[in-house]
Design a protein around this motif. Structure first.
Motif, PDB file in Angstrom:
ATOM      1  N   ARG A  83       0.793  -1.215   0.000  1.00  0.00           N
ATOM      2  CA  ARG A  83       0.000   0.000   0.000  1.00  0.00           C
ATOM      3  C   ARG A  83       0.831   1.273   0.000  1.00  0.00           C
ATOM      4  N   SER A  84       2.134   1.174   0.278  1.00  0.00           N
ATOM      5  CA  SER A  84       2.936   2.398   0.339  1.00  0.00           C
ATOM      6  C   SER A  84       4.406   2.043   0.161  1.00  0.00           C
ATOM      7  N   GLY A  85       5.210   2.345   1.140  1.00  0.00           N
ATOM      8  CA  GLY A  85       6.627   2.050   1.106  1.00  0.00           C
ATOM      9  C   GLY A  85       7.166   1.995   2.516  1.00  0.00           C
ATOM     10  N   GLU A  86       8.410   1.519   2.637  1.00  0.00           N
ATOM     11  CA  GLU A  86       9.011   1.444   3.959  1.00  0.00           C
ATOM     12  C   GLU A  86      10.522   1.536   3.842  1.00  0.00           C
ATOM     13  N   THR A  87      11.146   1.992   4.919  1.00  0.00           N
ATOM     14  CA  THR A  87      12.593   2.022   5.054  1.00  0.00           C
ATOM     15  C   THR A  87      12.978   1.190   6.265  1.00  0.00           C
ATOM     16  N   ILE A  88      13.871   0.232   6.046  1.00  0.00           N
ATOM     17  CA  ILE A  88      14.305  -0.677   7.110  1.00  0.00           C
ATOM     18  C   ILE A  88      15.840  -0.714   7.105  1.00  0.00           C
ATOM     19  N   PRO A  89      16.458  -1.226   8.177  1.00  0.00           N
ATOM     20  CA  PRO A  89      17.930  -1.344   8.165  1.00  0.00           C
ATOM     21  C   PRO A  89      18.397  -2.259   7.035  1.00  0.00           C
ATOM     22  N   SER A  90      19.528  -1.922   6.466  1.00  0.00           N
ATOM     23  CA  SER A  90      20.118  -2.760   5.422  1.00  0.00           C
ATOM     24  C   SER A  90      21.124  -3.715   6.054  1.00  0.00           C
ATOM     25  N   ALA A  91      21.792  -4.508   5.212  1.00  0.00           N
ATOM     26  CA  ALA A  91      22.782  -5.475   5.723  1.00  0.00           C
ATOM     27  C   ALA A  91      24.066  -4.797   6.172  1.00  0.00           C
ATOM     28  N   ASP A  92      24.269  -3.561   5.819  1.00  0.00           N
ATOM     29  CA  ASP A  92      25.471  -2.833   6.226  1.00  0.00           C
ATOM     30  C   ASP A  92      25.474  -2.676   7.749  1.00  0.00           C
ATOM     31  N   PRO A  93      26.568  -2.999   8.424  1.00  0.00           N
ATOM     32  CA  PRO A  93      26.597  -2.887   9.899  1.00  0.00           C
ATOM     33  C   PRO A  93      26.421  -1.467  10.414  1.00  0.00           C
ATOM     34  N   ALA A  94      26.607  -0.464   9.541  1.00  0.00           N
ATOM     35  CA  ALA A  94      26.410   0.925   9.982  1.00  0.00           C
ATOM     36  C   ALA A  94      24.946   1.342   9.935  1.00  0.00           C
ATOM     37  N   SER A  95      24.090   0.484   9.437  1.00  0.00           N
ATOM     38  CA  SER A  95      22.674   0.815   9.370  1.00  0.00           C
ATOM     39  C   SER A  95      22.056   0.799  10.763  1.00  0.00           C
ATOM     40  N   PHE A  96      20.893   1.424  10.933  1.00  0.00           N
ATOM     41  CA  PHE A  96      20.283   1.539  12.260  1.00  0.00           C
ATOM     42  C   PHE A  96      18.766   1.636  12.124  1.00  0.00           C
ATOM     43  N   ASP A  97      18.093   1.531  13.274  1.00  0.00           N
ATOM     44  CA  ASP A  97      16.634   1.681  13.326  1.00  0.00           C
ATOM     45  C   ASP A  97      16.317   3.172  13.302  1.00  0.00           C
ATOM     46  N   MET A  98      15.820   3.646  12.181  1.00  0.00           N
ATOM     47  CA  MET A  98      15.620   5.083  12.005  1.00  0.00           C
ATOM     48  C   MET A  98      14.567   5.655  12.934  1.00  0.00           C
ATOM     49  N   TYR A  99      13.633   4.831  13.444  1.00  0.00           N
ATOM     50  CA  TYR A  99      12.537   5.335  14.265  1.00  0.00           C
ATOM     51  C   TYR A  99      12.869   5.421  15.759  1.00  0.00           C
ATOM     52  N   ASP A 100      13.982   4.806  16.170  1.00  0.00           N
ATOM     53  CA  ASP A 100      14.256   4.741  17.611  1.00  0.00           C
ATOM     54  C   ASP A 100      15.736   4.972  17.901  1.00  0.00           C
ATOM     55  N   SER A 101      16.307   5.974  17.249  1.00  0.00           N
ATOM     56  CA  SER A 101      17.717   6.314  17.505  1.00  0.00           C
ATOM     57  C   SER A 101      17.885   7.825  17.518  1.00  0.00           C
ATOM     58  N   PRO A 102      17.223   8.541  18.430  1.00  0.00           N
ATOM     59  CA  PRO A 102      17.271  10.012  18.387  1.00  0.00           C
ATOM     60  C   PRO A 102      18.670  10.579  18.572  1.00  0.00           C
ATOM     61  N   GLU A 103      19.545   9.832  19.237  1.00  0.00           N
ATOM     62  CA  GLU A 103      20.908  10.337  19.446  1.00  0.00           C
ATOM     63  C   GLU A 103      21.715  10.355  18.142  1.00  0.00           C
ATOM     64  N   ARG A 104      21.252   9.665  17.105  1.00  0.00           N
ATOM     65  CA  ARG A 104      21.987   9.634  15.834  1.00  0.00           C
ATOM     66  C   ARG A 104      21.639  10.839  14.955  1.00  0.00           C
ATOM     67  N   TYR A 105      20.579  11.542  15.276  1.00  0.00           N
ATOM     68  CA  TYR A 105      20.107  12.635  14.419  1.00  0.00           C
ATOM     69  C   TYR A 105      20.711  13.956  14.885  1.00  0.00           C
ATOM     70  N   LEU A 106      21.377  14.651  13.962  1.00  0.00           N
ATOM     71  CA  LEU A 106      21.999  15.932  14.259  1.00  0.00           C
ATOM     72  C   LEU A 106      21.108  17.079  13.808  1.00  0.00           C
ATOM     73  N   PHE A 107      21.105  18.114  14.623  1.00  0.00           N
ATOM     74  CA  PHE A 107      20.358  19.329  14.269  1.00  0.00           C
ATOM     75  C   PHE A 107      20.968  19.946  13.002  1.00  0.00           C
ATOM     76  N   GLU A 108      20.118  20.244  12.041  1.00  0.00           N
ATOM     77  CA  GLU A 108      20.587  20.894  10.820  1.00  0.00           C
ATOM     78  C   GLU A 108      20.123  22.340  10.741  1.00  0.00           C
ATOM     79  N   ALA A 109      18.835  22.580  10.993  1.00  0.00           N
ATOM     80  CA  ALA A 109      18.341  23.961  10.942  1.00  0.00           C
ATOM     81  C   ALA A 109      16.914  24.001  11.451  1.00  0.00           C
ATOM     82  N   TYR A 110      16.541  25.166  11.939  1.00  0.00           N
ATOM     83  CA  TYR A 110      15.133  25.498  12.162  1.00  0.00           C
ATOM     84  C   TYR A 110      14.773  26.472  11.045  1.00  0.00           C
TER      85      TYR A 110
END
Length: 1013
Positions: free
Chosen positions: A521-548
């Motif tokens: 019905r739509s699309g999805e993004t999930i971790p890939s096989a690369d060990p640097a991949s992560f759970d995008m929905y539950d890793s707030p410490e990985r996200y850097l502020f870019e701009a308001y």
């Protein structure tokens, strides 16, 4: 069953031939066809301003013969009543009773020479004894409003359809556009469950001309289209969609003309007071919203005054997966360095696709990957109010002077919380192709990568806040004067809107490998096989502020108009068929002015960027998104995530004294002056035994445009960089627009209607304006074009209409349009080596930017279709169905137009749906009424992605209900439901297997109370 009719001029019909003095001269009106007496009197009431009080049960309802046009009212009445055993009697200058000849002898007097002429819903005059006429006033009847709409359609010389007060205000509509969707050939565009713009016969909304009280309407959109969601339906009295223009119409509109009328005091006889209140519950937001409205009107002697007011709040939540559009592989293959090389290698390795020339876009744009997957929750809070006022001076039926005012406001705050993965980031390229599709779109030479892992997807958490405030106002003074065989009417008025849009976006970004794919019905993004991949929905410490990010836009849209019209009744021995002539002139002055600015906050003070790449999402106050917005879980998926609320973002990131400054380079103003004159004639004649009514004329329109703004030029001192230099340009064009409308009554109640005309639609002011808009992610500039000319159309239509007793109607018509000069965006140039920065101010790279401009496309295309209408009280089929009825319509379209795809992919015009239909089943009696309405709009193209890929909105259907019960004769309680089946909204790019949207806006249930005095 006792049936009492009150027949009046409650709805003023803008026919080409208007009435002359009823006492002294003949009336220049439409011929009255043969029909039952009650309907003939209804037609005569509209034409003359007389009010009739008549009991069909007591006096009968005989069939009358056809009466030619041009007779005084007394002669018309004598011919209508000849042989019926009935007579007429004037009670005063404007009220006439119809009664049996055997009643107590009172001479059929000539009309009095003095008295007032109220032209509204009739009630008894003070000097009439109630026991003599046994009269009551019936209010709030849906079937009666349908009958009135049919009467308007029959009397109008042009093709048209109408809705009147009960139908507009007494159905579960959220705004005026939703009230219009049940009219034949009318569909609406929906945005997150709310009707917004109106399409007539499937053509784009900017092809429709809109006026309120005969004054073209400004809504602040800057285009020719009107944003109907700003108007409350409760303050509207009548809407007519005229589909074939006459020369007297200001603009015909290629699709049609929506003519809106507000109430006036003499629409009612004496004092009138209506009040209503309701609460509406949204199933997703779980919020209950209030709405109330009232109307107060009174007349005293020659004067009358009316005010109405409506206020509503709406809190609606929409859950959506969206943004899942096609992205061409040129995005990666045109990048310099190893990213492009790796993309080409992966294509060959995993999909067997060999790229011959990475710079050949005809090749690379046919290799597709998924642009972005966004999981989004919208919360839309609306506060809408509208008010009308009317002051009317009407000393006689021959003169009136009216001041009308309409003001209102529409304020919205929309919060969007977005967790998205941007596959086409500037750092990324292909890693592994897990699944590709080279068959579904193979006829276009296209390969679609369905499931791909990427090296550095740009994961984003976006807290967006859209604050929009629209204030609109309209004022006009209208004069109507009948003297001898002349009728003169004049209008001066102003229509204006001011819209302010304040946008903010708190953006946090994390770059990492991930895997993005289409789902059912739509699309999805999930971790890939690369060990640097992560759970995008539950890793707030990985996200850097870019701009308001902030933007601010202010638009003012103003129009002034003046018009005068003259009509003269004729009785020419050498040309008896010419019953009247009409001519007039109109001048309008329209302008749009726009200010715009943008500024990004990257630190705790002006010019400070210390938060960039140091502050993380985890440093903000985070809450589960389904707790930030009211309501339950996220409906499209079993998913939840934490995010910063917009309230927190505004408090935290807007430092004291912050404002978004306007940018001179983004300013523009467009001024447009239009002068027009017209002349037309009205003809009444017989072809054999068939009476024919015709209207023929032409309108000459002269237009001048001045577009002013700024354009970037090289610094005049020779230094590097650019300067915003003021520029302006004039343009002009003129057109002669002929029109012909005619009707012929082939037999009793069977009407043949035909029309032919030339008409135009002017380009949007935003397209004319001097401006350059940058789309950095699409690598393009869009410029305005002051040299644009209007889009023109030649059109004709023919139809059969069968008018049945009790307001029934069966109608079918075929229409054809040839449209030329359509405005399209086309590639007109390239700007080399444009510096593109990331949001944090770092260099993204240097790119070639395409320049697109709106232009009048060469050639023409055709649109044709059929329209079917069935409006039937079912009691005509069997007595047991008394009170039941249906109101249905169906429109089928076909077009030769292909879309704007740079790849040559055929597509119909944006917004055009092949099939639309509406069906309403209703029941009503003296106390109870119920309606179920089903509307359907076929799939249509809502946009062309990157000017290449048609993006379709799936077919959409909706069921609405309304149930009402009169607690007393004046108080009614109602239960209404919108989208009671809770249908979702979906869309796709080119094929349903590539979905773009999966969206829920919920159902809306309201409970209301209405009092009518």
């Amino acid at each position: 069953m006792r049936r009492i009719l009150f027949l009046s001029i409650a709805l003023a019909l803008q026919t080409a031939a208007t009435t002359a003095n009823a006492q002294e001269t003949r009336v220049a009106t439409e011929a009255i066809p043969s029909q039952p007496l009650d309907r003939a009197l209804n037609a005569l009431s509209r034409q003359t301003g007389l009010q009739f009080v008549y009991s069909a049960q007591a006096a009968g309802n005989p069939q009358t013969r056809a009466i030619p046009a041009g007779l005084p009212p007394e002669e018309v009445l004598e011919q209508l009543l000849d042989g019926t055993g009935l007579r007429y009697r004037y009670l005063n200058a404007t009220t006439v009773t119809i009664e049996a000849e055997t009643a107590e002898a009172v001479p059929a007097a000539a009309p009095p020479t003095t008295g007032t002429a109220p032209d509204g819903a009739a009630s008894l005059q003070a000097d009439v004894a109630p026991q003599e006429l046994e009269s009551i006033e019936v209010v709030g009847s849906y079937s009666r409003s349908l009958e009135q709409a049919v009467d308007i359609k029959r009397a109008n010389i042009a093709f048209s359809d109408s809705i009147v007060a009960t139908d507009v205000a007494d159905f579960p509509e959220q705004n005026l556009s939703e009230a219009l969707q049940r009219m034949p050939g009318v569909t609406i565009e929906r945005n997150k469950g709310l009707g917004t713009r109106v399409n007539v016969r499937g053509l784009p909304s900017e092809f429709t001309h809109v006026s309120i009280n005969d004054l073209a309407t400004a809504s602040g959109s800057g285009g020719r289209d009107v944003e109907f969601d700003i108007f409350a339906s409760e303050i509207i009295q009548q809407v007519t969609v005229q589909k074939s223009p006459t020369a007297a119409d200001e603009e015909g509109g290629i699709a049609g003309s929506v003519q809106i009328s507000t109430a006036r005091p003499f629409d009612y006889n004496g004092r009138k007071l209506v009040a209503s209140a309701e609460g509406a519950y949204n199933s997703i937001s779980e919020e209950t919203d209030p709405k109330f409205s009232f109307l107060a009107s009174d007349t005293w002697g020659d004067w009358g005054a009316l005010v109405s007011y409506s206020k509503a709040q709406r809190t609606n939540r929409t859950d959506s997966t969206s943004g899942i559009n096609f992205r061409p592989m040129s995005r990666f293959l045109e990048a310099t360095g190893p990213r492009a090389d790796q993309a080409a290698e992966v294509l060959e390795r995993d999909a067997g696709v060999i790229v011959r020339n990475p710079l050949d876009r005809d090749e690379t744009n046919r290799i597709i990957f998924q642009d972005k997957v966004g999981d989004r929750i919208y919360l839309n809070d609306q506060d809408k109010w509208g008010a009308t006022a009317s002051l009317q001076y009407k000393p006689s039926s021959n003169f009136s002077l009216t001041f009308d005012a309409m003001v209102g406001g529409y304020d919205t705050v929309e919060d969007e919380y977005d967790a998205a993965a941007y596959s086409a980031s500037s750092r990324s390229t292909l890693d592994t192709i897990h699944e590709y599709d080279d068959t579904t779109l193979s006829k276009y030479g296209m390969v679609v990568l369905r499931d791909v892992s990427y090296t550095a997807t740009q994961h984003e958490f976006l807290s967006k806040e859209f604050i929009k405030n629209t204030d609109y106002s309209q004022y006009s003074v209208a004069m109507d004067w009948k003297t001898g065989t002349w009728t003169i009417d004049a209008l001066v008025g102003y229509s204006g809107a001011e819209k302010t849009s304040d946008f903010a976006n708190l953006k946090h970004v994390a770059y990492a490998p991930s895997r993005t794919r289409w789902t059912g019905r739509s699309g999805e993004t999930i971790p890939s096989a690369d060990p640097a991949s992560f759970d995008m929905y539950d890793s707030p410490e990985r996200y850097l502020f870019e701009a308001y990010e902030t933007t601010l836009e202010k638009v003012t849209d103003d129009k002034y108009a003046a018009e005068v019209n003259f009509a003269k009744s004729l009785d020419l021995a050498f040309l008896p068929a010419l019953s009247s002539v009409q001519f007039g002139a109109r001048y309008t002055d329209k302008s749009k002015e726009r200010y715009y600015g943008a500024l990004n906050i990257q630190g705790p003070g002006p010019g400070d960027s210390s938060w960039v790449n140091t502050r993380t999402l985890a440093d903000s106050e985070l809450r589960w998104v389904t707790d930030i917005v009211p309501g339950g879980s996220y409906r499209p998926k079993n998913l939840d995530w934490r995010q910063a609320s917009n309230d927190y973002a505004r408090r935290t990131f807007r430092y004291p004294g912050f404002v978004t400054p306007f940018d001179d380079g983004q300013y523009y103003r467009v001024d447009e002056e239009v002068a027009s004159v017209y002349a037309m004639g009205n003809f009444h004649f017989d072809v054999g035994s068939v009476p024919v009514v015709a209207n023929a004329g032409a309108r000459f329109v002269d237009t001048s445009v001045l577009s002013s703004g700024f354009h970037q030029i090289q610094n005049p001192d020779g230094s590097s960089g650019y300067t915003d230099a003021p520029v302006s340009k004039k343009g002009s064009y003129s057109d002669l627009l002929p029109s012909l409308n005619m009707t012929a009554e082939l037999s009793d109640g069977l009407l043949l209607r035909a029309a032919a005309s030339e008409t135009l639609m002017r380009p949007a002011l935003t397209d004319i304006a001097y401006k350059r808009t940058a789309s950095w992610n699409s690598f393009r500039f869009t410029d305005g074009n002051p040299d644009l000319k209007p889009t023109n159309a030649k059109q004709w239509e023919v139809g059969l209409e069968k008018y049945l007793q009790n307001g029934g109607l069966l109608a079918a018509s075929y229409f054809w349009k040839e449209i030329e000069g359509v405005v399209r965006n086309e590639l007109t140039g390239v700007v080399r080596n444009v510096e593109k920065l990331n949001a944090n101010g770092t260099l993204d790279g240097y790119y070639d930017f395409d320049v697109y401009q709106p232009v009048n496309a060469d050639g023409s295309y055709e649109v044709n279709g059929i329209e079917l209408i069935a409006q039937l009280p079912l009691s005509m089929l069997h007595r047991s169905l008394e009170g039941f009825g249906i109101n249905a319509n169906y429109t089928l379209l076909d077009t030769s137009l292909t879309g704007e795809s740079d790849l040559g992919i055929p597509t119909p015009p944006v917004g055009l749906a092949d099939k639309t239909y509406n069906f309403t089943l209703y029941y009503e009696n003296d106390r109870f009424d119920a309606r179920v309405s089903y509307n359907y709009k076929d799939k249509y193209v809502e946009g062309i992605g990157y000017e290449m890929y048609p993006i379709w909105r799936d077919a959409y259907d909706q069921v609405d209900i309304s149930i009402g019960y009169k607690l007393t004769d004046r108080v009614k309680i109602s239960l209404k439901g919108i989208n009671v089946t809770d249908n979702e909204t979906t869309g796709y790019t080119m094929d349903p297997s590539f979905p773009t949207m999966y969206e829920f806006s919920g159902r809306r249930i309201s409970l209301g109370l209405r009092a009518d005095f």
